[in-house]
Structures are given as C-alpha cells and as structure tokens.
Write an enzyme that holds these catalytic residues in place. Sequence first.
Site: not given
Ligand code: UD1
Length: 418
Positions: A22-23, A116, A121, A305, A397
């Site tokens: 999925k990711n 969420c 996030r 995850d 999902r």
């Molecule tokens: C992706 C994965 C999700 C997984 C996560 C961490 C997908 C679709 N989803 O989510 O399944 O749990 O990586 O391995 O690939 N953060 C900030 N600012 C930002 C972006 C992120 O503070 O602009 C923080 C987030 O709140 C979180 C952490 O960084 O605490 C990690 O987030 P991120 O690596 O961006 O996760 P996703 O890409 O949303």
Amino acid sequence: MDNFVIHGGKQLNGEIRIGGSKNAALPILAATLLTRDRCEVKNVPELRDIRSTFELLNYLGKNCFYGYGDFVAEERVPLKLHAPYDLVRKMRASMLVAGPLLARFKKARFSLPGGCSIGLRPIDIHLEAFKKLGASVTYEKGDVVLSAKKLKAARVKFRFPSVGATENLMMCASLIEGRTVLENCAREPEIADLALALKKMGARIKGEGTVRIEIFGAARLKGLKHSVMPDRIETGTFMLACAAAGGRVRLSGVVPKTVDVLTRHLRQAGIKVSAFKDAIEINSSGSKPRPVNIITRPYPGFPTDLQAPWMAFMTRARGACSVHERIFENRFIHAAEFCRMGADISVQDKTAHIRGVDALLGAPVMASDLRAGAALVIAALAAKGKTLVRRVYHIDRGYEKFEDKLRRLGADIERVKT
Ligand code: UD1
C-alpha cells in the site's frame, strides 16, 4: 458497519501470498500526475486507500482504470490542480499529489489534512522543503496553496526523515532540471520503489535507501510500466499472527530483508523464522513468548506500523517488557482495548509497560486505526473464546482480503454487518 467475529485458540497453518505494498503504491500512483503519457502499474492491492487515490486522480482529470491489481492512468483533458477536503480527509497520503502537481503546473492547492487518532501529523516538513525549491506557500479557506513562477533545483535538509516528505520532494524534483540534493531522508524500502518508478519515467536518481538522495530532474517525464513491491507491513502482520496464535505458516512473494528487524525480534522471543529468497516461514508453538522490548524508529528500525501487532503478541509474554513509540505521539489507543481482553498494560507518555498474562479472553473491542485494528485481530486469534472487533473499515484501508487470507490459514473469522 462491518465487524469481525473471531473465535480464538486455533493455530494457523498453510501458505498465503503477500500482496503489493500500500505505502509504495500510493506515491507511485500520485507520480502518474508527473506525465500525460499512459502509466501502467501492476500488483496494486485492492484497498480502500487505493480506491481513495483512484477517486482523487479521476477527480483531478486523469482517466484511471483499476481492478484485479492493475492500475492504468491516461490523460485526455487539462487537469484540475485542487485536491478538495472531501477527498483529502479520507486519507492523509492524498497530499502526495502536491509534489507532482507543483512540479508540472507550478501550482497545487490541497486541503490541509487534519489530525488523526494517532496524533497531529503536521505537514511542515513538506512545506519547508517546497519553499527551498522556490515555491510560495499561502493558505486559503482551509487549503494550502503552493505556487511558483519557476522551481529551482536546490539542497534540502529535512529536520526529520519523514517518509511522505521524502517522497513528495523526490517526485517534485524529478521535473526540475538540475541536481536537487535531499538530506536526512527517510530510508524506507517504499522510497526505493518510488525511485525505481521515477527512473523509468526518465528522472536520474542516486542514493535512494540512504539518507542522501540526489535527483537529476528532466524537463519532461514519460509514462511507465511498473510492478509494486510486496507489502512488508502485511508480511510482518501475518508473521505476528502466526507467532501469537501458533502454527506453521509460509508467506510467499515477500522480500525477507525488508522485515529483518522483526525477524530478529521474533527469534529473540523464541519463534522460529526461516527466510528464503522470496518467502518466509514462521513456526510457533503458540506458547508464551520470551519478553522482548521494542523501540520504534525510522527504517531500518522497528516500524511503528508493527508496534500494535507486536504488543498484541507480547501481551502473553513470560514476564515484563516495554514498547517505546518514537514516531507518533499518540499511538497507544489499542492498549486499553487489549486490557479489555485481560492484558496487563500501563502507558506512561510514549512507553507502554506490558506484564505478560497467561491468556487473553475474547471481548468486544474497537479498532481505532488501521494497524491497531490488525493488532486486535491478532490478539483475538490468540485469545480464548469469541471476540467482536468493531470498525473494521479501518482494517479495510490497508489489508487486502484480510479475513480471507486468515481463513485460508485456518482461522475462525467472519465478517458480519451491523
Ligand atoms: C508513512 C506511512 C505510515 C507510517 C509512517 C511512519 C505511507 C502512506 N504511510 O506516513 O504508514 O506509519 O510513514 O513510518 O507511506 N511529521 C511532521 N511534519 C511533517 C511530516 C511528518 O512533524 O511535515 C511527523 C509526523 O507527525 C510523524 C513523523 O513525522 O510523527 C513521521 O511521519 P512521516 O514519516 O511523514 O509519515 P507519513 O509519510 O505520513
């Protein structure tokens, strides 16, 4: 609304094939916006999040077809550049369309994704990085508007190795001529799969899978044919289901090295894991595992995850252990649900302390997010008696035919509607 009814205590035996990731699929589908040529993506899992992306791409004007694992995107009309709230709120990953739209049209508008159940996030890391490439960021009626006269290749250092930001920026930089250097990048295998897809489209990329990625963008990208990598989180979830319930399960079509960290932890807990070229076998007596602590970290660390599924497994440990969550701020809602099944867990800030109990007992529980939902199913498979897992839509999902695959392994699980 769909629920699962599970009668626990049955060992899992047999073989199943793991689906596409999925990711990895989500950013690769978003990357089809970088070109007007036809794109064909295979091994795309049948999931609600993929369907949401399909709806979003169609809304933006792409002509997409999707079924039986195949996804095709064509383009016949000018695209819209606005991802509205109704489509974005269903899935945070919708904002992966921002990088491609900004790169191609110098403008992208998308609704600010809300928080969420696992935390706030924010998206500051994405936005700061887009600014470094020359974009301006403004806000209009709850939307973020990115625009630029001209984007420029640049050096961008992320304050945290965000998976989504690394992907968004890689896609954007692929259409900016010159060399963009991304530092402190996420190293998740899904990023390497996206890089492979972008290279097929004509970008030159070096260093994917490391903390420093160099992208030599092209003025125009072409279509692609790509098959999505296997899902390492689905792989890990089934490994843990077998470890907790007991039995002997072979998972085929996997990339064993992407679950190395889980394999090591499972072996420490006393579970036999054998890795082959593209398969993994788990052999578990189903008795109480040795307690093993985990700390979630960006790849190649223990994946956040799989934190909830691991906790489900450890609820019956032969002693005490801890789970430290370092990626998300609020990812322990499942602990209270496990306690309803008889687990002994206390949470202090970002650490959960687990004292293993002899047995879990079936109970009505509720999924609070995708991985927490899968974890409750694992707990229910290992528990005595009947468990009702509510809000299965979270599980839909991200897990393709979850209950069918479990049933094929001998689980007593049924989907019921209320
Ligand atoms: C992706 C994965 C999700 C997984 C996560 C961490 C997908 C679709 N989803 O989510 O399944 O749990 O990586 O391995 O690939 N953060 C900030 N600012 C930002 C972006 C992120 O503070 O602009 C923080 C987030 O709140 C979180 C952490 O960084 O605490 C990690 O987030 P991120 O690596 O961006 O996760 P996703 O890409 O949303």
